[in-house]
Design a protein around this motif. Structure first.
Motif, PDB file in Angstrom:
ATOM      1  N   LYS A  45      15.404  46.261  60.204  1.00 13.17           N
ATOM      2  CA  LYS A  45      16.044  47.667  59.661  1.00 13.17           C
ATOM      3  C   LYS A  45      16.923  47.299  58.516  1.00 13.17           C
ATOM      4  O   LYS A  45      16.873  48.062  57.573  1.00 13.17           O
ATOM      5  CB  LYS A  45      16.968  47.977  61.154  1.00 13.17           C
ATOM      6  CG  LYS A  45      17.956  49.364  60.465  1.00 13.17           C
ATOM      7  CD  LYS A  45      18.420  49.896  61.855  1.00 13.17           C
ATOM      8  CE  LYS A  45      19.340  51.155  61.555  1.00 13.17           C
ATOM      9  NZ  LYS A  45      18.650  52.296  61.533  1.00 13.17           N
ATOM     10  N   LEU A  53      11.876  53.283  59.134  1.00  9.16           N
ATOM     11  CA  LEU A  53      10.459  53.225  59.027  1.00  9.16           C
ATOM     12  C   LEU A  53       9.824  54.656  58.769  1.00  9.16           C
ATOM     13  O   LEU A  53      10.634  55.618  59.250  1.00  9.16           O
ATOM     14  CB  LEU A  53       9.814  52.493  60.127  1.00  9.16           C
ATOM     15  CG  LEU A  53      10.180  50.960  60.344  1.00  9.16           C
ATOM     16  CD1 LEU A  53       9.424  50.432  61.616  1.00  9.16           C
ATOM     17  CD2 LEU A  53       9.794  50.171  59.009  1.00  9.16           C
ATOM     18  N   GLN A  65       9.929  56.318  52.961  1.00 10.04           N
ATOM     19  CA  GLN A  65      10.222  57.850  52.737  1.00 10.04           C
ATOM     20  C   GLN A  65       8.465  58.232  52.891  1.00 10.04           C
ATOM     21  O   GLN A  65       7.867  58.091  51.919  1.00 10.04           O
ATOM     22  CB  GLN A  65      10.808  58.243  51.488  1.00 10.04           C
ATOM     23  CG  GLN A  65      12.262  58.019  51.677  1.00 10.04           C
ATOM     24  CD  GLN A  65      12.949  58.879  52.729  1.00 10.04           C
ATOM     25  OE1 GLN A  65      12.383  59.679  53.303  1.00 10.04           O
ATOM     26  NE2 GLN A  65      14.382  58.728  52.792  1.00 10.04           N
ATOM     27  N   SER A  66       8.325  58.980  54.012  1.00 11.13           N
ATOM     28  CA  SER A  66       6.647  59.337  54.148  1.00 11.13           C
ATOM     29  C   SER A  66       6.418  60.097  53.082  1.00 11.13           C
ATOM     30  O   SER A  66       5.200  60.173  52.755  1.00 11.13           O
ATOM     31  CB  SER A  66       6.722  59.921  55.690  1.00 11.13           C
ATOM     32  OG  SER A  66       7.512  61.023  55.843  1.00 11.13           O
TER      33      SER A  66
HETATM   34  N1  0HH Z   1      12.776  60.837  55.921  1.00  9.61           N
HETATM   35  C1  0HH Z   1      12.151  59.477  56.462  1.00  9.61           C
HETATM   36  C2  0HH Z   1      10.824  59.576  56.099  1.00  9.61           C
HETATM   37  O1  0HH Z   1      10.283  60.680  55.724  1.00  9.61           O
HETATM   38  C3  0HH Z   1      12.539  59.559  57.903  1.00  9.61           C
HETATM   39  C4  0HH Z   1      11.979  58.305  58.613  1.00  9.61           C
HETATM   40  C5  0HH Z   1      12.499  58.289  60.005  1.00  9.61           C
HETATM   41  O2  0HH Z   1      13.188  59.265  60.406  1.00  9.61           O
HETATM   42  O3  0HH Z   1      10.133  58.456  56.042  1.00  9.61           O
HETATM   43  N2  0HH Z   1      12.356  57.206  60.661  1.00  9.61           N
HETATM   44  C6  0HH Z   1      12.525  57.092  62.051  1.00  9.61           C
HETATM   45  C7  0HH Z   1      11.265  56.895  62.810  1.00  9.61           C
HETATM   46  S1  0HH Z   1      10.325  58.455  62.694  1.00  9.61           S
HETATM   47  C8  0HH Z   1      13.346  55.774  62.453  1.00  9.61           C
HETATM   48  O4  0HH Z   1      13.085  54.720  61.409  1.00  9.61           O
HETATM   49  C9  0HH Z   1      10.534  58.991  64.484  1.00  9.61           C
HETATM   50  C10 0HH Z   1       9.551  58.236  65.275  1.00  9.61           C
HETATM   51  C11 0HH Z   1      10.420  57.659  66.383  1.00  9.61           C
HETATM   52  C12 0HH Z   1       9.581  56.407  67.170  1.00  9.61           C
HETATM   53  C13 0HH Z   1      10.722  55.934  68.019  1.00  9.61           C
HETATM   54  C14 0HH Z   1       9.828  54.691  68.714  1.00  9.61           C
HETATM   55  C15 0HH Z   1       8.869  55.010  69.609  1.00  9.61           C
HETATM   56  C16 0HH Z   1       8.456  53.633  70.640  1.00  9.61           C
HETATM   57  C17 0HH Z   1       7.469  54.049  71.284  1.00  9.61           C
HETATM   58  N3  0HH Z   1      14.239  55.688  63.235  1.00  9.61           N
HETATM   59  C18 0HH Z   1      14.971  54.427  63.517  1.00  9.61           C
HETATM   60  C19 0HH Z   1      16.023  54.182  63.016  1.00  9.61           C
HETATM   61  O5  0HH Z   1      16.734  55.089  62.440  1.00  9.61           O
HETATM   62  O6  0HH Z   1      16.746  53.252  63.411  1.00  9.61           O
END
Ligand code: 0HH
Length: 208
Positions: A45, A53, A65-66
């Motif tokens: 992180k 991510l 950023q996706s």
């Molecule tokens: N604007 C960014 C983009 O478009 C948003 C990225 C984002 O929200 O890239 N990242 C989240 C993960 S996406 C993140 O890093 C949602 C999926 C969640 C899955 C969770 C794990 C599941 C395991 C089975 N979040 C972590 C954080 O913010 O610390």
């Protein structure tokens, strides 16, 4: 060695459109799967520009950023329109898809139990906007006469919504046709039928 690496959680989530796009463009990529336990340690992180991510590597270039990843691939693989006007329209529609994606993610992660019914009731108000665009552009794509990164993102969001509400496209023939046509592009069809795709949940909390 594939030039691209995706680092992400074991979900489709915000990488689904990227993976669909890479497949359709005949690209190969490496997946680095990050478990929630690994993420919670915090070391990765700290290295992420926005602390989140997905991370996408193209050789020495590291992107976060996706939607930035989609745009980068659009530029590299000829899926960003044929002139500046088309590129601007593609940006516009991709931002529209992002608005719907954010509403969807809010439902999934924050208010699934209390909000699903109202969300599905309001959904035609959002889908109808994309329906009008696709009905007008006879090529079958959002902009111009070839596929763009915004089409891949719309396609992914529509697939998710068909899981949420299987009948949601029934009154939108242009959207239904779009999903059918994009699904049957040979490389996309093969990817959607692969274990790599099917084994991953859409979202990280078991809701869909
Ligand atoms: N604007 C960014 C983009 O478009 C948003 C990225 C984002 O929200 O890239 N990242 C989240 C993960 S996406 C993140 O890093 C949602 C999926 C969640 C899955 C969770 C794990 C599941 C395991 C089975 N979040 C972590 C954080 O913010 O610390």
């Amino acid at each position: 060695l594939p030039p691209y690496t995706i680092t992400y959680f074991p979900v489709r989530g915000r990488c689904s459109a990227v993976r669909i796009m890479l497949s359709d463009q005949g690209q190969q990529w490496k997946e680095v799967v990050v478990s929630l336990d690994e993420w919670m340690k915090g070391d990765l992180k700290k290295t992420c520009v926005f602390g989140q991510l997905p991370k996408f590597q193209d050789g020495d270039l590291a992107l976060f950023q996706s939607n930035t990843i989609l745009r980068h691939l659009g530029r590299k693989h000829g899926a960003y329109g044929k002139n500046d006007s088309e590129a601007a329209l593609i940006d516009m529609f991709n931002d529209g898809v992002e608005d719907l994606r954010i509403k969807y993610l809010k439902l999934i992660y924050q208010e699934y139990e209390t909000g699903k019914e109202a969300y599905i009731k309001d959904l035609p108000n959002h889908l109808s906007k994309f329906e009008a665009v696709l009905a007008k552009n006879k090529s079958g794509f959002l902009v111009g006469d070839s596929i763009s990164f915004a089409d891949y993102s719309l396609f992914d969001v529509l697939l998710n919504h068909q899981v949420l509400s299987p009948t949601c496209l029934d009154s939108f023939p242009a959207l239904k046709g779009f999903v059918q046509r994009v699904s049957s592009r040979p490389k996309i069809k093969a990817f959607l039928e692969s274990d790599a795709y099917k084994s991953l949940p859409i979202n990280g909390n078991g809701k869909q």
